[in-house]
Design an enzyme around this catalytic site. Structure first.
Site, PDB file in Angstrom:
ATOM      1  N   TYR A   1      55.009  10.233  50.766  1.00 42.50           N
ATOM      2  CA  TYR A   1      54.228   9.638  51.355  1.00 42.50           C
ATOM      3  C   TYR A   1      52.825  10.245  52.080  1.00 42.50           C
ATOM      4  O   TYR A   1      51.922  10.507  51.886  1.00 42.50           O
ATOM      5  CB  TYR A   1      53.997   7.982  51.491  1.00 42.50           C
TER       6      TYR A   1
ATOM      7  N   LYS B   1      70.230   9.748  47.910  1.00 42.28           N
ATOM      8  CA  LYS B   1      69.779  10.603  46.965  1.00 42.28           C
ATOM      9  C   LYS B   1      70.788  11.460  47.247  1.00 42.28           C
ATOM     10  O   LYS B   1      70.614  12.365  46.923  1.00 42.28           O
ATOM     11  CB  LYS B   1      68.762  10.441  46.078  1.00 42.28           C
TER      12      LYS B   1
ATOM     13  N   ASP C   1      69.829   5.541  42.056  1.00 37.96           N
ATOM     14  CA  ASP C   1      70.530   4.849  40.593  1.00 37.96           C
ATOM     15  C   ASP C   1      71.308   3.477  40.919  1.00 37.96           C
ATOM     16  O   ASP C   1      70.690   2.307  40.295  1.00 37.96           O
ATOM     17  CB  ASP C   1      70.458   5.523  40.047  1.00 37.96           C
TER      18      ASP C   1
ATOM     19  N   ASP D   1      59.948   1.161  47.865  1.00 38.44           N
ATOM     20  CA  ASP D   1      58.448   0.191  47.623  1.00 38.44           C
ATOM     21  C   ASP D   1      59.270   0.387  46.417  1.00 38.44           C
ATOM     22  O   ASP D   1      59.063  -0.489  45.648  1.00 38.44           O
ATOM     23  CB  ASP D   1      57.493   2.134  47.182  1.00 38.44           C
TER      24      ASP D   1
ATOM     25  N   ASP E   1      60.220  -4.109  44.826  1.00 36.76           N
ATOM     26  CA  ASP E   1      59.333  -5.029  44.270  1.00 36.76           C
ATOM     27  C   ASP E   1      60.322  -5.336  43.276  1.00 36.76           C
ATOM     28  O   ASP E   1      60.571  -5.710  42.523  1.00 36.76           O
ATOM     29  CB  ASP E   1      58.657  -3.874  43.148  1.00 36.76           C
TER      30      ASP E   1
END
Ligand code: IPM
Ligand code: MN
Length: 363
Positions: free
Chosen positions: A142, A190, A222, A246, A250
């Site tokens: 970001y 990751k 994942d 983020d 959700d």
């Protein structure tokens, strides 16, 4: 009487409507617990662009820095989708997070028993789900430089960068939180592909040595995404970087039954920033149908983490649970045969319960 200065930034879309209910709740809390809140209401996001041609106007900057806590609604307006980056509502939010240096974003996900049927997941999967996403909020993709479009727009770049100290400080927030919970931290990365994730994993592992009473596990992002919907009850604290957080937060919201329920707290060294997880939801704006519970639960987090008023925070959470138990449902929660109530009515019911609990306390 103890007085707290709260900067209120309703923002865009449904932000002003849900924040109006959150403010009523704050006032009810003040009445019940004998504290006073002085509120300064300021524009941010598209509202900031409309007021001062800036998604984070200077008056808003000055007010948040002087406050004890910041209560934010939402930012985002499709009318500004094509605007240059410095005029986009989201740019104002990112600048606000950076200004307050709120590097740790806490997104708790709990399931109200009365809402078990609202999630698309089978109720048996949801049993015992109680997790907390700790999302790093002021670093990563970001904010990384260089960024931008190159070659006349034909290529683009963003930069994923973290320092060990940025990882260290947010990891400590996760481990501290785990101590008040089930003492498990799942660090999500990751590391099989990204150097930044390798640094993340090493740093978190090192921090974990200071918390021998907390169990640490690592998961690839994942796998974590899959586990969140296949066995969500196996998580306690989920610690991750900005972008992964983020996305996963959700996804985790689906467990609760509606994104409209979820609160968040963003913490650093100074005033905290408190905002519901849902966005500005333009199609719902101005119709008195949005769910204000995310914003009201955000008030509970503001009271607990921002002002250390634990009893007041609990009263708000209890009133939300009692309203849901009594059958109050906004349209996002109403199922066949249930008639939904509006944003304001949901606020009224919760306020009444807070004040009713006060009466009980007196008798
Ligand atoms: C959130 C939102 C923001 C984010 C947007 C509005 C910039 O999606 O708080 O999760 O991506 O952080
Ligand atoms: Mn998001």
């Amino acid at each position: 009487m103890k007085t707290y200065a709260i900067a209120v930034l309703p923002g865009d879309g449904i932000g002003p409507e849900v924040i109006a209910q959150a403010v009523r709740v704050l006032e009810a809390v003040g009445e019940r617990f004998d504290v006073r809140f002085t509120l300064a209401t300021l524009p941010v996001g598209a509202a900031g662009v409309a007021a001062a041609n800036d998604p984070l106007p200077s008056a808003t900057r000055a007010a948040v820095l002087k406050s004890d806590a910041v209560l934010l609604g939402a930012v985002g307006d499709p009318a500004l989708d094509g605007a240059p980056r410095e005029l986009r509502p989201e740019t104002g939010l990112l600048a606000l997070r950076k200004l307050l240096n709120v590097y740790a974003n806490l997104r708790p996900v709990t399931i109200h028993a009365a809402l078990l049927g609202c999630s698309p997941l089978k109720p048996e999967r949801l049993r015992d789900v109680d997790l907390l996403v700790v999302r790093e909020l002021t670093g990563g993709l970001y904010y990384g430089e260089p960024r931008g479009r190159n070659g006349g727009g034909a290529s683009a770049v963003n930069t994923l960068a973290y320092s060990a100290s940025e990882i260290d400080r947010v990891a400590r927030v996760a481990f501290e939180a785990a101590r008040g919970r089930r003492r498990l931290v799942t660090s999500v990365d990751k590391a099989n592909v990204l150097e930044v994730s390798q640094l993340w994993r090493e740093t978190v592992t090192r921090v974990a040595r200071d918390y021998p009473d907390v169990r640490l596990e690592h998961a690839y992002v994942d796998t974590a995404a899959m586990r969140l919907v296949s066995e969500p009850a196996t998580f306690d604290v989920v610690l991750t970087e900005n972008m992964f957080g983020d996305i996963l937060s959700d996804e985790a919201a689906v467990l609760a039954g509606s994104l409209g329920l979820l609160p968040s707290a963003s913490l650093g060294a100074g005033p905290g920033l408190f905002e519901p997880v849902h966005g500005s939801a333009p199609p719902l704006a101005g119709r008195d149908i949005a769910n204000p519970i995310g914003a009201i639960a955000t008030v509970a987090l503001l009271l607990r983490h921002g002002l250390r008023l634990d009893a007041a925070a609990e009263a708000v959470d209890d009133a939300i649970a009692a309203a849901l138990d009594a059958g109050a449902r906004t349209q996002d929660l109403a199922r066949a045969g249930e008639s939904p109530i509006g944003t304001t009515e949901m606020g009224t019911r919760i306020v009444e319960l807070i004040l009713a609990e006060a009466l009980e306390g007196l008798s």
